[in-house]
Design a protein around this motif. Structure first.
Motif, short mmCIF file in Angstrom:
data_model
loop_
_atom_site.label_atom_id
_atom_site.label_comp_id
_atom_site.label_asym_id
_atom_site.label_seq_id
_atom_site.Cartn_x
_atom_site.Cartn_y
_atom_site.Cartn_z
N ASN A 10 8.90 12.46 9.05
CA ASN A 10 9.67 13.70 9.14
C ASN A 10 10.87 13.72 8.18
O ASN A 10 11.22 14.75 7.63
CB ASN A 10 10.17 13.90 10.59
CG ASN A 10 9.01 14.24 11.52
OD1 ASN A 10 8.05 14.89 11.11
ND2 ASN A 10 9.11 13.80 12.77
N LYS A 11 11.50 12.54 7.99
CA LYS A 11 12.63 12.45 7.05
C LYS A 11 12.19 12.84 5.64
O LYS A 11 12.92 13.54 4.92
CB LYS A 11 13.18 11.03 7.04
CG LYS A 11 13.97 10.64 8.27
CD LYS A 11 14.51 9.23 8.12
CE LYS A 11 15.32 8.81 9.35
NZ LYS A 11 15.82 7.43 9.20
N LYS A 14 11.67 16.64 5.31
CA LYS A 14 12.94 17.35 5.16
C LYS A 14 13.46 17.24 3.71
O LYS A 14 13.96 18.22 3.15
CB LYS A 14 13.97 16.79 6.13
CG LYS A 14 13.74 17.21 7.57
CD LYS A 14 14.80 16.62 8.49
CE LYS A 14 14.52 17.00 9.96
NZ LYS A 14 15.53 16.39 10.87
N SER A 15 13.35 16.05 3.16
CA SER A 15 13.85 15.85 1.78
C SER A 15 13.00 16.64 0.78
O SER A 15 13.53 17.13 -0.23
CB SER A 15 13.86 14.37 1.42
OG SER A 15 12.54 13.84 1.44
N ASN A 92 14.95 10.82 -2.25
CA ASN A 92 15.62 9.72 -1.56
C ASN A 92 17.08 10.09 -1.29
O ASN A 92 18.01 9.54 -1.88
CB ASN A 92 15.52 8.45 -2.44
CG ASN A 92 16.02 7.22 -1.70
OD1 ASN A 92 16.16 7.23 -0.48
ND2 ASN A 92 16.31 6.18 -2.45
N VAL A 93 17.26 11.07 -0.42
CA VAL A 93 18.61 11.54 -0.07
C VAL A 93 19.25 10.57 0.91
O VAL A 93 18.68 9.56 1.28
CB VAL A 93 18.55 12.97 0.52
CG1 VAL A 93 18.17 13.96 -0.55
CG2 VAL A 93 17.58 13.03 1.68
N ARG A 94 20.47 10.90 1.34
CA ARG A 94 21.24 9.98 2.19
C ARG A 94 20.52 9.63 3.49
O ARG A 94 20.66 8.53 4.00
CB ARG A 94 22.61 10.60 2.51
CG ARG A 94 23.53 10.63 1.31
CD ARG A 94 24.87 11.22 1.70
NE ARG A 94 25.76 11.30 0.55
CZ ARG A 94 26.98 11.82 0.59
NH1 ARG A 94 27.44 12.31 1.74
NH2 ARG A 94 27.74 11.86 -0.49
N GLU A 95 19.77 10.60 4.04
CA GLU A 95 19.10 10.34 5.31
C GLU A 95 18.08 9.21 5.18
O GLU A 95 17.88 8.44 6.12
CB GLU A 95 18.39 11.61 5.78
CG GLU A 95 19.36 12.71 6.20
CD GLU A 95 18.63 13.95 6.70
OE1 GLU A 95 17.39 13.91 6.78
OE2 GLU A 95 19.29 14.96 7.00
N ILE A 96 17.45 9.11 4.00
CA ILE A 96 16.47 8.04 3.80
C ILE A 96 17.19 6.76 3.35
O ILE A 96 17.02 5.71 3.96
CB ILE A 96 15.41 8.47 2.77
CG1 ILE A 96 14.62 9.67 3.32
CG2 ILE A 96 14.47 7.32 2.42
CD1 ILE A 96 13.65 10.28 2.33
N GLY A 97 17.98 6.86 2.29
CA GLY A 97 18.87 5.77 1.88
C GLY A 97 18.19 4.48 1.49
O GLY A 97 18.63 3.41 1.91
#
Length: 489
Positions: A10-11, A14-15, A92-97
């Motif tokens: 799901n992460k 969203k990205s 690879n936004v902050r949520e994935i990191g």
């Protein structure tokens, strides 16, 4: 099919939404579901079809599931590696990191070492710099289970085969490999058999035909008039233009002339530092410079959507590079145009390019007639045999003169007369030899007429006289001998 229909985390979904990737391209819709299952892929597609996202989405999904896993993406050029990393950072936004590192030449080694020290799990780089880090032991690939070889045909053309094999020695045998290539020559097939495990073959569109929405044109011209025609084309066309040349020196020279003529232009080639390359590409993207003059280093991996026109100022060295050159325009379904300057010396290479694009292509009638005329010329015909004809005439004249000499009886008699003259000379020489030569030489008139017996001195007398001279050597001078000095009175 949409990206939301994919069986991914799901992460990641969203990205993908935040990055505004909406509908997958054909290569993405075919390869992503298969690579999510863990199978190896051998993919071929034209440039600008979205291959980067096709291997980036399954990669991030795999790293999200396995916290210890690593991914390695190998690219042929710095530009392509930089653009792949840009796509990775979009997803690879902050949520994935997930930690990442870009390993390319021309950038600070210390900066790359700091990135690797922060447990980078996504490694994107060129073969040369990746090998540098492996030799320094600053890069550990023992946990890599996802390997991507992007634009593999280009890497092999650039001579990276030994470096790629060296990298693969550090990667564990149990890993997933995705090999993407724009073309599929024999050396790619041999590598796929060696390093890929029962790969799924995915092909989108023809490997050799350019994108249909690109309008292709040719302009026949002589070499000395190329630049003036380039100026005309730049004035007539609107939008950003990518000009391809053969050499680095040629790129710098054209940019200098364009700036002198009031055009905003920049050059990109292999001699530029990475920081300078980035500035040039960003300036072209932002519209600071309307014209970008490039060598074939920019033919692959240069993803700039604003390019509307491609002008082939010089033809490429390899026919396949033509497809990649014009593929810089018409990206992501947009329209574009490609103009190629053709000089008389480019005819054979253009025929090879045309045959690559269309296997049924036949060269124009005039080209075939020229070939026949060169092959079918016989000796003594045409302007090329003018010197031969002159030599043949000289030979024939010489033979005719010989015949005249043979037919002429008077000349025969004259030659016989010369023989008689030689005989007389020989007799005179013999008579001269028979005469006794006198001893010595003199100009005294009384000597002539004397008999041989009257010779004053014989050889024996001369020998004895020489013996007597030895007496003078033994003669001693008195000790009191002095030279008398005569004074002037």
């Amino acid at each position: 099919m949409n990206f939301s229909d994919l069986q991914i985390e799901n992460k990641l979904k969203k990205s993908i939404e935040l990055a505004e990737f909406k509908t997958p391209t054909p290569i993405q819709s075919q390869s992503i579901p298969i690579s999510l299952t863990g199978r190896d892929i051998l993919g071929t597609a034209q440039t600008g079809t979205g291959k980067t996202l096709a291997f980036t989405i399954p990669m991030i999904n795999k790293l999200l599931k396995d916290k210890n896993a690593m991914a390695l993406i190998v690219c042929p050029t710095r530009e392509l590696a930089t653009q792949v990393m840009a796509t990775v950072l979009k997803l690879n936004v902050r949520e994935i990191g997930i930690g990442n590192a870009l390993l390319i030449g021309g950038e600070s080694m210390q900066k790359q070492l700091r990135k690797l020290g922060k447990r980078a799990r996504i490694i994107v780089g060129t073969p040369g710099r990746i090998n540098d880090h492996l030799k320094r032991k600053s890069l550990n690939l023992s946990k890599v289970n996802y390997l991507v070889l992007d634009e593999t045909d280009r890497m092999l053309d650039m001579g990276f085969t030994p470096q790629i094999e060296e990298i693969l020695n550090y990667v564990p045998k149990d890993h997933q490999t995705l090999l993407f290539s724009a073309t599929l020559p024999d050396n790619i097939l041999s590598i796929s058999q060696k390093y890929l495990n029962n790969p799924e073959r995915i092909s989108v569109g023809s490997l050799s035909t350019p994108i249909e929405k690109i309008k292709q044109e040719t302009f026949e011209i002589t070499q000395d008039k190329k630049y003036h025609e380039l100026i005309n084309q730049l004035v007539e066309r609107s939008g950003s233009i990518l000009v391809f040349v053969k050499t680095k020196h040629g790129a710098d020279k054209i940019v200098k002339r364009l700036k002198f003529d009031g055009h905003k232009a920049d050059a990109i080639h292999g001699n530029l530092r990475q920081s300078k390359r980035d500035r040039v590409i960003n300036g072209f993207r932002n519209g600071n410079s309307r014209i970008l003059v490039a060598t074939d280093v920019a033919a692959r991996g240069l993803d700039i959507p604003v390019i509307k026109h491609v002008i082939n100022y010089d033809l490429p060295q390899v026919p396949e590079d033509y497809v990649h050159r014009i593929g810089r325009t018409g990206r992501a379904g947009k329209e574009g145009s490609a103009l190629t300057f053709l000089t008389p010396s480019d005819r054979s290479m253009w025929n090879s390019i045309s045959k690559l694009i269309d296997p049924n292509y036949k060269p124009p009638q005039r080209d075939r007639e020229q070939k026949r005329s060169f092959r079918g010329r016989k000796k003594g015909k045409g302007s090329f045999n003018r010197n031969k004809r002159f030599r043949d005439n000289k030979k024939s004249n010489f033979k005719e003169k010989k015949k005249l000499f043979k037919k002429d009886d008077d000349r025969k008699t004259s030659f016989n007369g010369k023989k008689n003259f030689k005989k007389k000379n020989d007799n005179r020489k013999k008579n001269f030899k028979d005469k006794k030569k006198p001893f010595g030489y003199t100009n005294n008139p009384q000597y002539f007429g004397k008999k041989d017996d009257e010779n004053p001195r014989s050889n024996d007398d001369r020998k004895s006289s020489f013996k007597n001279k030895k007496k003078f050597k033994n003669r001693k001078r008195p000790k009191s001998f002095k030279f008398k000095k005569f004074k002037k009175r």
